[in-house]
Design a protein around this motif. Structure first.
Motif, PDB file in Angstrom:
ATOM      1  N   PRO A 120      31.784  24.628   5.250  1.00  0.00           N
ATOM      2  CA  PRO A 120      32.922  25.288   5.897  1.00  0.00           C
ATOM      3  C   PRO A 120      33.890  25.896   4.892  1.00  0.00           C
ATOM      4  O   PRO A 120      34.878  26.511   5.295  1.00  0.00           O
ATOM      5  N   ASP A 121      33.629  25.725   3.602  1.00  0.00           N
ATOM      6  CA  ASP A 121      34.597  26.141   2.586  1.00  0.00           C
ATOM      7  C   ASP A 121      35.002  27.611   2.685  1.00  0.00           C
ATOM      8  O   ASP A 121      36.204  27.928   2.598  1.00  0.00           O
ATOM      9  N   PRO A 122      34.077  28.566   2.853  1.00  0.00           N
ATOM     10  CA  PRO A 122      34.513  29.967   2.935  1.00  0.00           C
ATOM     11  C   PRO A 122      35.487  30.222   4.094  1.00  0.00           C
ATOM     12  O   PRO A 122      36.464  30.968   3.932  1.00  0.00           O
ATOM     13  N   ALA A 123      35.224  29.590   5.225  1.00  0.00           N
ATOM     14  CA  ALA A 123      36.109  29.772   6.376  1.00  0.00           C
ATOM     15  C   ALA A 123      37.473  29.144   6.117  1.00  0.00           C
ATOM     16  O   ALA A 123      38.519  29.739   6.420  1.00  0.00           O
ATOM     17  N   VAL A 124      37.472  27.943   5.540  1.00  0.00           N
ATOM     18  CA  VAL A 124      38.738  27.258   5.258  1.00  0.00           C
ATOM     19  C   VAL A 124      39.567  28.051   4.254  1.00  0.00           C
ATOM     20  O   VAL A 124      40.793  28.175   4.392  1.00  0.00           O
ATOM     21  N   GLU A 125      38.904  28.629   3.255  1.00  0.00           N
ATOM     22  CA  GLU A 125      39.611  29.461   2.278  1.00  0.00           C
ATOM     23  C   GLU A 125      40.285  30.662   2.931  1.00  0.00           C
ATOM     24  O   GLU A 125      41.380  31.086   2.531  1.00  0.00           O
ATOM     25  N   ALA A 126      39.634  31.221   3.950  1.00  0.00           N
ATOM     26  CA  ALA A 126      40.134  32.438   4.583  1.00  0.00           C
ATOM     27  C   ALA A 126      41.214  32.188   5.622  1.00  0.00           C
ATOM     28  O   ALA A 126      42.056  33.068   5.893  1.00  0.00           O
ATOM     29  N   MET A 127      41.232  30.998   6.227  1.00  0.00           N
ATOM     30  CA  MET A 127      42.067  30.754   7.408  1.00  0.00           C
ATOM     31  C   MET A 127      43.541  31.099   7.244  1.00  0.00           C
ATOM     32  O   MET A 127      44.154  31.640   8.178  1.00  0.00           O
ATOM     33  N   PRO A 128      44.190  30.828   6.092  1.00  0.00           N
ATOM     34  CA  PRO A 128      45.614  31.166   6.009  1.00  0.00           C
ATOM     35  C   PRO A 128      45.905  32.665   6.040  1.00  0.00           C
ATOM     36  O   PRO A 128      47.058  33.061   6.240  1.00  0.00           O
ATOM     37  N   HIS A 129      44.865  33.490   5.879  1.00  0.00           N
ATOM     38  CA  HIS A 129      45.077  34.925   5.685  1.00  0.00           C
ATOM     39  C   HIS A 129      44.502  35.794   6.812  1.00  0.00           C
ATOM     40  O   HIS A 129      44.581  37.017   6.722  1.00  0.00           O
ATOM     41  N   VAL A 130      43.922  35.188   7.848  1.00  0.00           N
ATOM     42  CA  VAL A 130      43.197  35.971   8.859  1.00  0.00           C
ATOM     43  C   VAL A 130      43.595  35.539  10.261  1.00  0.00           C
ATOM     44  O   VAL A 130      44.227  34.503  10.457  1.00  0.00           O
ATOM     45  N   SER A 131      43.192  36.357  11.244  1.00  0.00           N
ATOM     46  CA  SER A 131      43.385  35.983  12.639  1.00  0.00           C
ATOM     47  C   SER A 131      42.344  34.972  13.089  1.00  0.00           C
ATOM     48  O   SER A 131      42.618  34.076  13.884  1.00  0.00           O
ATOM     49  N   GLY A 132      41.103  35.149  12.597  1.00  0.00           N
ATOM     50  CA  GLY A 132      40.014  34.248  12.936  1.00  0.00           C
ATOM     51  C   GLY A 132      38.884  34.395  11.942  1.00  0.00           C
ATOM     52  O   GLY A 132      38.755  35.433  11.285  1.00  0.00           O
ATOM     53  N   VAL A 133      38.061  33.353  11.828  1.00  0.00           N
ATOM     54  CA  VAL A 133      36.943  33.387  10.886  1.00  0.00           C
ATOM     55  C   VAL A 133      35.864  32.433  11.388  1.00  0.00           C
ATOM     56  O   VAL A 133      36.176  31.362  11.914  1.00  0.00           O
ATOM     57  N   SER A 134      34.594  32.845  11.248  1.00  0.00           N
ATOM     58  CA  SER A 134      33.513  32.007  11.758  1.00  0.00           C
ATOM     59  C   SER A 134      32.217  32.268  11.016  1.00  0.00           C
ATOM     60  O   SER A 134      31.961  33.384  10.549  1.00  0.00           O
ATOM     61  N   LEU A 135      31.399  31.220  10.923  1.00  0.00           N
ATOM     62  CA  LEU A 135      29.979  31.427  10.651  1.00  0.00           C
ATOM     63  C   LEU A 135      29.455  32.326  11.757  1.00  0.00           C
ATOM     64  O   LEU A 135      29.746  32.123  12.932  1.00  0.00           O
ATOM     65  N   SER A 136      28.679  33.344  11.385  1.00  0.00           N
ATOM     66  CA  SER A 136      28.178  34.269  12.404  1.00  0.00           C
ATOM     67  C   SER A 136      26.750  33.898  12.785  1.00  0.00           C
ATOM     68  O   SER A 136      25.875  33.769  11.924  1.00  0.00           O
ATOM     69  N   GLY A 137      26.526  33.714  14.067  1.00  0.00           N
ATOM     70  CA  GLY A 137      25.207  33.327  14.541  1.00  0.00           C
ATOM     71  C   GLY A 137      24.783  32.004  13.938  1.00  0.00           C
ATOM     72  O   GLY A 137      25.563  31.051  13.837  1.00  0.00           O
ATOM     73  N   THR A 138      23.528  31.947  13.488  1.00  0.00           N
ATOM     74  CA  THR A 138      23.034  30.755  12.796  1.00  0.00           C
ATOM     75  C   THR A 138      23.144  30.916  11.287  1.00  0.00           C
ATOM     76  O   THR A 138      22.452  30.246  10.526  1.00  0.00           O
ATOM     77  N   GLY A 139      24.043  31.807  10.856  1.00  0.00           N
ATOM     78  CA  GLY A 139      24.312  32.004   9.445  1.00  0.00           C
ATOM     79  C   GLY A 139      23.305  32.943   8.810  1.00  0.00           C
ATOM     80  O   GLY A 139      22.413  33.461   9.467  1.00  0.00           O
ATOM     81  N   PRO A 140      23.473  33.118   7.502  1.00  0.00           N
ATOM     82  CA  PRO A 140      24.475  32.484   6.652  1.00  0.00           C
ATOM     83  C   PRO A 140      25.789  33.258   6.517  1.00  0.00           C
ATOM     84  O   PRO A 140      26.693  32.799   5.852  1.00  0.00           O
ATOM     85  N   SER A 141      25.898  34.453   7.130  1.00  0.00           N
ATOM     86  CA  SER A 141      27.112  35.256   6.955  1.00  0.00           C
ATOM     87  C   SER A 141      28.332  34.577   7.567  1.00  0.00           C
ATOM     88  O   SER A 141      28.244  33.881   8.586  1.00  0.00           O
ATOM     89  N   VAL A 142      29.471  34.804   6.932  1.00  0.00           N
ATOM     90  CA  VAL A 142      30.768  34.375   7.461  1.00  0.00           C
ATOM     91  C   VAL A 142      31.584  35.639   7.707  1.00  0.00           C
ATOM     92  O   VAL A 142      31.664  36.522   6.846  1.00  0.00           O
ATOM     93  N   VAL A 143      32.188  35.714   8.894  1.00  0.00           N
ATOM     94  CA  VAL A 143      32.928  36.908   9.310  1.00  0.00           C
ATOM     95  C   VAL A 143      34.387  36.544   9.545  1.00  0.00           C
ATOM     96  O   VAL A 143      34.687  35.613  10.295  1.00  0.00           O
TER      97      VAL A 143
END
Length: 300
Positions: free
Chosen positions: A236-259
């Motif tokens: 979850p690290d990439p999403a946690v890193e992004a959370m303070p700066h975005v409206s929303g963030v998620s693993l996309s589908g079954t991965g591996p991309s994070v959006v």
């Protein structure tokens, strides 16, 4: 008999593997399909431009099903080329299926409402065409649920919420987001996902569905991202890193991309900051936007 069409990639708001309710949103990346049909051709041969060894069963089956429904036994060829990376969680299969079905309809002279510049007397709707691609995905084993959520976002654009058990569109709305995608080097295939682990987070998926149906899409996708990163074994690290700066963030589908997404009207968001953070990771970054227009016939 020649047809050409394009369909959108998409990002995830709710992964449908836990409860078969899913939600996704169209983004400004496309897969294009070119279909050539002939009445004297006996079968369908497919080609994927980005990978000569890739499995072409899905796009070939899309042509076959479209011809069964709207044609007269024609065979031929189908070729796709794409801006959507394969097996990266950005709905490459849904985009390929949608583009192929529309291109086949175009080759057969069938007018699809909303996909043609002129559709005053359409033969069918984009939703009908979308369901055909979902059927092909199930029959060829490309998608466990059929991915109707991903397919509708790719075909219609905007945000869609669906019940994949009956291929029912529950909601569809336009959305205006800036989008940042991080895609690591590895690949993940939807058909290989651990369904039992995904079903373990069903209560979280139900919460995400409630948020999505209330129009709280950014919050929904962040909850989804944490739950399904854990279920599918991604950090979850990439999403946690992004959370303070975005409206929303998620693993996309079954991965591996994070959006990650940002409302352009919200001064508290900063996708450039997220780019700087994610740029230290292996893989590729793509900056894009949402799209609300969906799949289309390419006039030639």
């Amino acid at each position: 008999m020649h047809g050409r069409a394009a369909a959108l990639g998409a990002g995830t708001i709710l992964n449908a593997l836990a409860t078969e309710t899913g939600s996704a949103f169209g983004i400004d990346v496309e897969t294009r399909a070119t279909v050539e049909l002939a009445s004297d051709a006996d079968d369908v041969d497919g080609e994927i431009a980005e990978d000569a060894e890739a499995d072409t069963a899905l796009i070939e089956r899309c042509v076959e099903l479209a011809v069964e429904r709207w044609g007269d036994g024609e065979g031929g060829t189908v070729r796709t080329d794409s801006d959507v990376p394969l097996a990266a969680g950005l709905k490459s299969s849904s985009a390929a299926a949608n583009a192929t079905v529309l291109a086949t309809c175009d080759a057969l002279g069938a007018t699809v409402a909303g996909a043609h510049a002129e559709d005053t007397n359409p033969d069918l709707t984009r939703l009908e065409a979308c369901r055909l691609g979902v059927r092909a995905a199930r029959e060829t084993g490309v998608a466990v649920t059929g991915a109707f959520d991903d397919a509708t976002a790719s075909m219609l654009g905007g945000v869609t919420v669906t019940d994949n058990t009956g291929d029912e569109l529950l909601d569809r709305r336009s959305i205006e987001w800036d989008v940042l995608v991080w895609t690591p080097p590895e690949r993940a295939y939807s058909a290989d996902a651990d369904l039992d682990r995904c079903r373990n987070v069903a209560s979280m998926a139900e919460l995400v569905a409630d948020l999505a149906l209330e129009g709280r899409y950014a919050e929904a996708m962040s909850v989804n991202g944490l739950a399904f990163s854990a279920a599918l074994g991604f950090s979850p690290d990439p999403a946690v890193e992004a959370m303070p700066h975005v409206s929303g963030v998620s693993l996309s589908g079954t991965g591996p991309s994070v959006v990650a997404v940002a409302d352009p009207a919200d001064p508290e968001t900063d996708l450039d900051r997220v780019w700087d953070i994610w740029d230290d990771r292996d893989g590729s970054l793509r900056s894009t936007t949402t799209r609300n227009d969906g799949a289309r016939i390419i006039a030639e």
